[in-house]
Design a protein around this motif. Structure first.
Motif, mmCIF file in Angstrom:
data_model
loop_
_atom_site.group_PDB
_atom_site.id
_atom_site.type_symbol
_atom_site.label_atom_id
_atom_site.label_comp_id
_atom_site.label_asym_id
_atom_site.label_seq_id
_atom_site.Cartn_x
_atom_site.Cartn_y
_atom_site.Cartn_z
ATOM 1 N N TYR A 116 -49.432 -5.440 -36.703
ATOM 2 C CA TYR A 116 -48.027 -5.793 -36.917
ATOM 3 C C TYR A 116 -47.169 -4.527 -36.968
ATOM 4 N N TRP A 165 -56.983 -14.829 -43.267
ATOM 5 C CA TRP A 165 -57.000 -15.337 -41.887
ATOM 6 C C TRP A 165 -55.993 -14.605 -41.011
ATOM 7 N N LEU A 166 -54.962 -14.013 -41.629
ATOM 8 C CA LEU A 166 -53.953 -13.278 -40.865
ATOM 9 C C LEU A 166 -54.348 -11.829 -40.620
ATOM 10 N N GLU A 167 -55.498 -11.406 -41.161
ATOM 11 C CA GLU A 167 -55.920 -10.022 -40.951
ATOM 12 C C GLU A 167 -56.119 -9.722 -39.467
ATOM 13 N N ASP A 168 -56.786 -10.634 -38.793
ATOM 14 C CA ASP A 168 -57.014 -10.505 -37.353
ATOM 15 C C ASP A 168 -56.791 -11.888 -36.741
ATOM 16 N N PRO A 169 -55.532 -12.232 -36.416
ATOM 17 C CA PRO A 169 -55.211 -13.588 -35.950
ATOM 18 C C PRO A 169 -56.040 -14.030 -34.748
ATOM 19 N N ALA A 170 -56.254 -13.132 -33.800
ATOM 20 C CA ALA A 170 -57.018 -13.502 -32.606
ATOM 21 C C ALA A 170 -58.445 -13.883 -32.973
ATOM 22 N N ARG A 171 -59.047 -13.116 -33.881
ATOM 23 C CA ARG A 171 -60.412 -13.415 -34.295
ATOM 24 C C ARG A 171 -60.467 -14.717 -35.094
ATOM 25 N N THR A 172 -59.442 -14.959 -35.894
ATOM 26 C CA THR A 172 -59.411 -16.199 -36.676
ATOM 27 C C THR A 172 -59.325 -17.413 -35.764
ATOM 28 N N ILE A 173 -58.481 -17.330 -34.745
ATOM 29 C CA ILE A 173 -58.365 -18.446 -33.794
ATOM 30 C C ILE A 173 -59.689 -18.646 -33.059
ATOM 31 N N ASN A 226 -51.947 -7.129 -42.366
ATOM 32 C CA ASN A 226 -51.498 -8.366 -43.007
ATOM 33 C C ASN A 226 -51.145 -8.152 -44.474
ATOM 34 N N TRP A 241 -62.133 -20.386 -35.601
ATOM 35 C CA TRP A 241 -61.551 -21.394 -36.484
ATOM 36 C C TRP A 241 -62.559 -22.477 -36.883
#
Length: 253
Positions: free
Chosen positions: A217, A66-74, A222, A77
């Motif tokens: 990052y 889920w931290l690979e692409d935080p914006a996409r995960t949000i 990630n 969700w």
């Protein structure tokens, strides 16, 4: 070669990722049961260690994905398919580490359990990566475009680094080295697993520079951040071991 490479049994075609992932778990678990040091840990406690590893790995592999692409995960969700479809080996290893240590405290295990797990995990990972390679583009484990003669076209007309195969070769070499070290019995308890984790985290930190995943990052992705955290942890453990007298070494995974 056409990807994915389906496994045709005549009466049914099986997806390679499903087959090799299931085979990896089965073979790894059986090898662990056959090769574990039975005088060090009763079977009942060994099973609890496996339970902790599985639960921790399942959680860790998802969290890191889920931290690979935080914006996409949000953004996704509430999309069950997106949230559940991906996972990462590094997250699984680090999550499994936490799960094992938590379970060991719950059932009162004080000695190291990692050495018995290292080689079965390596074997399972090698088998699993065969499935990743045979899956092709859908698995998202391939590398960036390359002009190297060993580049593989996974179906989009672009020769790419077959990073799955790189990992299999690396794990094979690492496994042979650690197997010989374990047979010699010259290393302190827990050191085989620590060397496995250190070696694999270093490999993944390096190879992920040629993975076409987001690197949001400060130029890292990630997985690389997780590798740094794991390397700091194991660097501390091994440096502490070297500073302590041999008889006082704390046995850790």
């Amino acid at each position: 070669m056409t990807f994915p490479i389906w496994i045709d049994l005549g009466f049914i075609k099986l997806h390679p990722h499903t087959v090799f992932e299931a085979l990896a778990y089965f073979v790894g678990f059986r090898v662990y049961l056959l090769t574990r040091s039975k005088d060090k840990l009763p079977l009942a406690q060994g099973i609890w260690v496996i339970v902790g590893a599985i639960l921790g790995a399942a959680i860790g592999s998802k969290l890191l994905y889920w931290l690979e692409d935080p914006a996409r995960t949000i953004e996704n969700w509430n999309d069950y398919v997106y949230m559940m479809e991906g996972k990462t080996i590094v997250g699984g290893l680090l999550g499994g580490l936490i799960g094992v240590e938590w379970m060991k405290k719950r059932v009162g295990i004080t000695r190291s359990t990692g050495d018995d797990m290292a080689l079965p995990i390596i074997l399972g990972m090698m088998i699993g990566r065969i499935g990743c390679f045979m899956t092709g583009l859908d698995d998202h484990t391939y590398g960036t475009a390359t002009t190297w003669p060993i580049g593989v076209d996974f179906g989009d007309g672009i020769p790419r680094h077959p990073t799955q195969l790189y990992e299999i070769v690396f794990l094979l070499v690492l496994g042979v080295v650690l197997y010989r070290k374990k047979r010699q019995g010259a290393m302190p308890e827990g050191m085989v697993f620590q060397l496995f984790m250190t070696g694999y985290l270093l490999f993944r930190f390096t190879v992920d520079f040629i993975k076409p995943t987001p690197h949001p990052y400060l130029g890292l992705n990630n997985v690389q951040l997780a590798c740094i955290a794991g390397l700091i942890y194991y660097g501390y453990l091994m440096s502490s071991r070297l500073r302590r007298p041999q008889h006082s070494h704390k046995e850790e995974l």
